[in-house]
Motif scaffolding. Structure first.
Motif, short mmCIF file in Angstrom:
data_model
loop_
_atom_site.label_atom_id
_atom_site.label_comp_id
_atom_site.label_asym_id
_atom_site.label_seq_id
_atom_site.Cartn_x
_atom_site.Cartn_y
_atom_site.Cartn_z
N ALA A 1 31.59 34.46 47.72
CA ALA A 1 32.65 35.42 47.40
C ALA A 1 33.71 35.49 48.50
O ALA A 1 34.89 35.67 48.21
N ARG A 2 33.29 35.37 49.76
CA ARG A 2 34.25 35.52 50.86
C ARG A 2 35.34 34.46 50.79
O ARG A 2 36.50 34.71 51.16
N TYR A 3 35.01 33.27 50.32
CA TYR A 3 36.00 32.21 50.25
C TYR A 3 36.91 32.39 49.02
O TYR A 3 38.09 32.02 49.07
N TRP A 4 36.37 32.94 47.95
CA TRP A 4 37.22 33.32 46.83
C TRP A 4 38.22 34.41 47.26
O TRP A 4 39.38 34.37 46.88
N LEU A 5 37.74 35.36 48.05
CA LEU A 5 38.61 36.42 48.54
C LEU A 5 39.72 35.85 49.40
O LEU A 5 40.89 36.25 49.29
N SER A 6 39.38 34.87 50.24
CA SER A 6 40.38 34.23 51.09
C SER A 6 41.42 33.51 50.25
O SER A 6 42.63 33.67 50.46
N ALA A 7 40.97 32.73 49.27
CA ALA A 7 41.89 31.96 48.44
C ALA A 7 42.75 32.88 47.58
O ALA A 7 43.98 32.72 47.51
N MET A 8 42.12 33.84 46.90
CA MET A 8 42.87 34.72 46.00
C MET A 8 43.79 35.67 46.78
O MET A 8 44.90 35.98 46.33
N GLY A 9 43.36 36.11 47.95
CA GLY A 9 44.22 36.96 48.78
C GLY A 9 45.46 36.21 49.25
O GLY A 9 46.57 36.75 49.25
N THR A 10 45.26 34.96 49.64
CA THR A 10 46.39 34.13 50.06
C THR A 10 47.32 33.86 48.88
O THR A 10 48.54 33.95 48.99
N ASN A 11 46.72 33.55 47.72
CA ASN A 11 47.53 33.30 46.52
C ASN A 11 48.38 34.52 46.14
O ASN A 11 49.56 34.39 45.81
N ALA A 12 47.76 35.70 46.20
CA ALA A 12 48.48 36.91 45.84
C ALA A 12 49.64 37.16 46.81
O ALA A 12 50.74 37.55 46.40
#
Length: 343
Positions: free
Chosen positions: A188-199
């Protein structure tokens, strides 16, 4: 580039990578003021050139495009600073390094926590034939290539073609692949990193579009990002893809030998060395990744043998772009033509 200084604490055997690690440990401490200065003289001009290019749109689209091309150099340097943050080599505080890296990751289109993990895998497995696939340029051995069928060989040839690797590759990597935590999808932490950057990227682009329309995106954002990505891809390639690089099977692989012998020392003109944040001194960086980029030239000044190791000029690097297959018998990276002739 001549160096006559010989440090008294340098290993007597220049090729002894483990002894060099002990020597290089003294250079690991970053200077907070120096790091802050390097960030300021990179981020400041980057933002200023962005604003200047935006203003130039009212005069000429070509002028705006020209400014954005220049600004690609500063974006490349921001990525190099993000790279040092990922190694905890930029600030003494890991927390500060990480948050600076995350903010810069929005500018470089690179989710910081995902990249930091995959790059750590690259450092811990570079040159290991049993651990290829994450954070590296895919490289086959001559035997593996010969064992492939026609479609497999065609796929690999297309992948290694310069048009794909340095033309299409950077666009795919930074605009598409970086949008997902490829290789780390289960956490999950890497999804958070990717999606946070995308947003964050989407918000920034929405603001740009709201105030300036589509042209700042097409003539400033896209060209500067694409050119910086292409330059970064080229630098990453030449750092490990050269004739006498280092590959070993897992049972014979050694971390320090792979770092020292499998990383190049890319000789660049001073302006390009500055814009790339000394990343061409890659053999030293791989031996001790905690050394801040601005201390790498100091290492070479203090230790002449390191300054002479794995040197590669720009002309030599262009020739190395035709090498694609690792020959386990001769311990050389070969071209497809050379591999056909190898016994």
């Amino acid at each position: 580039m001549s160096h006559k200084n010989v440090s008294p604490d340098a290993p007597s055997d220049v090729s002894n990578a483990r002894d060099w690690v002990r020597v290089l440990a003294r250079y690991r401490e970053p200077n907070t003021w120096r790091s802050s200065f390097e960030l300021a003289v990179t981020l400041g001009p980057f933002l200023l050139l962005w604003a200047l290019a935006w203003w130039a749109l009212s005069v000429s689209g070509w002028l705006a495009l020209g400014i954005s091309i220049v600004n690609a150099g500063f974006l490349l340097r921001l990525f190099a600073i993000q790279h040092d943050c990922g190694h905890a080599a930029f600030f003494n505080s890991r927390r500060t390094s990480d948050w600076v890296g995350r903010i810069l990751g929005v500018l470089t289109l690179t989710p910081y926590d995902v990249w930091r993990r995959t790059h750590s895998i690259h450092h811990s497995s570079a040159g290991n034939l049993g651990r290829r696939g994450i954070g590296d340029v895919h490289t086959l051995t001559v035997a593996e290539y010969r064992a492939m069928g026609p479609l497999g060989r065609l796929h690999y040839r297309l992948y290694r073609n310069p048009i794909v690797l340095f033309g299409l590759g950077p666009s795919y990597l930074f605009f598409l692949q970086n949008r997902l935590p490829i290789g780390l999808m289960a956490k999950a932490r890497y999804w958070l990193s990717a999606m946070g950057t995308n947003a964050s990227i989407l918000v920034a682009l929405a603001v740009i579009f709201y105030f300036g329309g589509i042209m700042p995106i097409l003539l400033i954002f896209v060209p500067s990002t694409l050119l910086a990505a292409t330059a970064g891809m080229w630098l990453f390639y030449v750092q490990h893809q050269f004739e006498t690089t280092h590959w070993e099977e897992n049972q014979n692989w050694d971390l320090h030998d792979a770092a020292f012998h499998g990383s190049s020392h890319y000789i660049l003109p001073r302006p390009l060395q500055w814009l790339s944040a000394n990343i061409g001194i890659h053999h030293v960086h791989h031996l001790y990744s905690r050394i801040p980029f601005y201390r790498l030239p100091e290492v070479l000044r203090d230790h002449a043998p390191l300054a002479e190791g794995n040197r590669m000029t720009i002309r030599e690097s262009l020739a190395n772009a035709r090498l694609h297959l690792w020959d386990e018998n001769t311990k050389r990276l070969l071209s497809f033509a050379q591999a056909r002739q190898a016994v």
